[in-house]
Scaffold this active site. Structure first.
Site, PDB file in Angstrom:
ATOM      1  N   SER A  99      -2.530   0.067  -8.217  1.00 22.94           N
ATOM      2  CA  SER A  99      -1.839   0.432  -6.493  1.00 22.94           C
ATOM      3  C   SER A  99      -0.427   1.078  -6.228  1.00 22.94           C
ATOM      4  CB  SER A  99      -2.553   0.181  -5.448  1.00 22.94           C
ATOM      5  OG  SER A  99      -1.913   0.638  -4.029  1.00 22.94           O
ATOM      6  N   TYR A 121      -0.498  -7.937  -1.812  1.00 26.88           N
ATOM      7  CA  TYR A 121      -1.220  -6.802  -2.994  1.00 26.88           C
ATOM      8  C   TYR A 121      -0.515  -6.303  -3.841  1.00 26.88           C
ATOM      9  CZ  TYR A 121      -4.953  -2.994  -3.680  1.00 26.88           C
ATOM     10  OH  TYR A 121      -5.325  -2.520  -4.013  1.00 26.88           O
ATOM     11  N   LYS A 125      -1.270  -6.361  -8.227  1.00 24.66           N
ATOM     12  CA  LYS A 125      -1.361  -5.045  -8.786  1.00 24.66           C
ATOM     13  C   LYS A 125      -0.214  -4.243  -9.114  1.00 24.66           C
ATOM     14  CE  LYS A 125      -5.458  -3.630  -7.071  1.00 24.66           C
ATOM     15  NZ  LYS A 125      -6.555  -3.878  -8.290  1.00 24.66           N
TER      16      LYS A 125
END
Length: 300
Positions: A99, A121, A125
């Site tokens: 991402s 997050y 990632k």
């Protein structure tokens, strides 16, 4: 399921693994339903040639539930990589979707930019990218990480992503439903349509491993920079009602989305042959045709 259908159309024997069964699995595919840790033995076997790892707890969910985010986004990835290492007769291609969240709070990023995530997050990632690269370095998998932009317009129900509004402000009005936008109209976003993301994942599967310059198995996928206001203008051009979108600031969403870049140099992807991303008009047009049967506003 769209990726699975595309792979099946190319003649691949497809296994879909998810918490719920897909609505339209491709013919002759195999569906494995359950938690990732309970289904890997059935999903990845000695003859598995490629794995596309999409499983994740999205940005908002990862920030709200720290333990769940790491359990799925990091531990689950390790389990999938270990299953490939132990079970596959030959190292399979392993496509991991990362991402833009790995970069942190900066306006511009390219493939040489350092990863400085500002939320859980993004951190998860970034860890995943290193794991896939290291398992590739050791020869356990043939890894290919693709850093995807925010996907819009996602079909179906909203998910726990902080960026979910980027789909909702188009998807709901195109169906005649109201939507709430937690960011101001001037907010710029780095976007890719579902079809653009699909093309990127397919190309990541196809491209020769030597195309990853410098040996690092990661690339920023093509996308477009588009403000919320430009998305609203596109909505109106295709028959949707921007008046169905209400602007209500949400500091929690702003803290996450505001920590992501919105301008990218994707020259590396271009050199590797990745297809260009759809424009906002192409994105909306495809959603209307593919998901709404050409009908805007929910009425024939």
């Amino acid at each position: 399921a769209k990726l699975a259908r595309a792979l099946a159309a190319r003649g691949a024997s497809v296994v879909l693994c998810d918490m719920v069964a897909p609505a339209r699995p491709p013919p002759n595919s195999r569906v494995v339903v359950g938690a990732l840790e309970d289904t890997l033995d059935e999903a990845i076997t000695a003859d598995t040639k490629a794995v596309v790892h999409l499983a994740c707890v999205a940005s908002g969910g990862s920030e709200q539930d720290f333990d769940l985010g790491y359990r799925v986004n990091v531990d689950g990835l390790v389990e999938a990589l270990e299953r490939c290492r132990s079970a596959c007769a030959a190292p399979p291609k392993f496509v991991f979707t990362s991402s833009l969240a790995v970069f942190g709070a900066r306006a511009h990023a390219d493939d040489a930019s350092s990863t400085e995530p500002q939320n859980s997050y993004g951190a998860q990632k970034a860890i995943g990218e290193l794991l896939v690269h290291d398992y590739s370095r050791k020869g356990f998998v043939d890894g290919r990480t693709v850093r995807l932009p925010t996907i819009s317009v996602r079909p179906g129900a909203p998910n726990a992503a902080a960026s979910g509004f980027a789909s909702g402000i188009l998807r709901e009005p195109l169906s005649g439903e109201p939507s709430v936008c937690p960011m101001p109209p001037e907010t710029p976003l780095w976007l890719a349509s579902p079809n653009s993301a699909l093309r990127s994942m397919l190309h990541a599967l196809d491209v020769d491993a030597s195309a990853f310059e410098g040996g690092y198995r990661c690339v920023n996928a093509p996308g477009i920079t588009c403000t919320v206001a430009e998305m609203m203008a596109g909505l109106e051009r295709h028959g949707g009602d921007p008046g169905l979108v209400t602007f209500q600031p949400d500091p929690a969403v702003a803290a996450i989305v505001g920590s992501w870049p919105y301008e990218f140099d994707t020259a590396k992807a271009a050199r590797m042959g990745f297809p260009a991303a759809d424009s906002i008009d192409e994105t909306i047009r495809a959603h209307v045709e593919d998901e709404l049967g050409g009908i805007v506003g929910g009425e024939a």
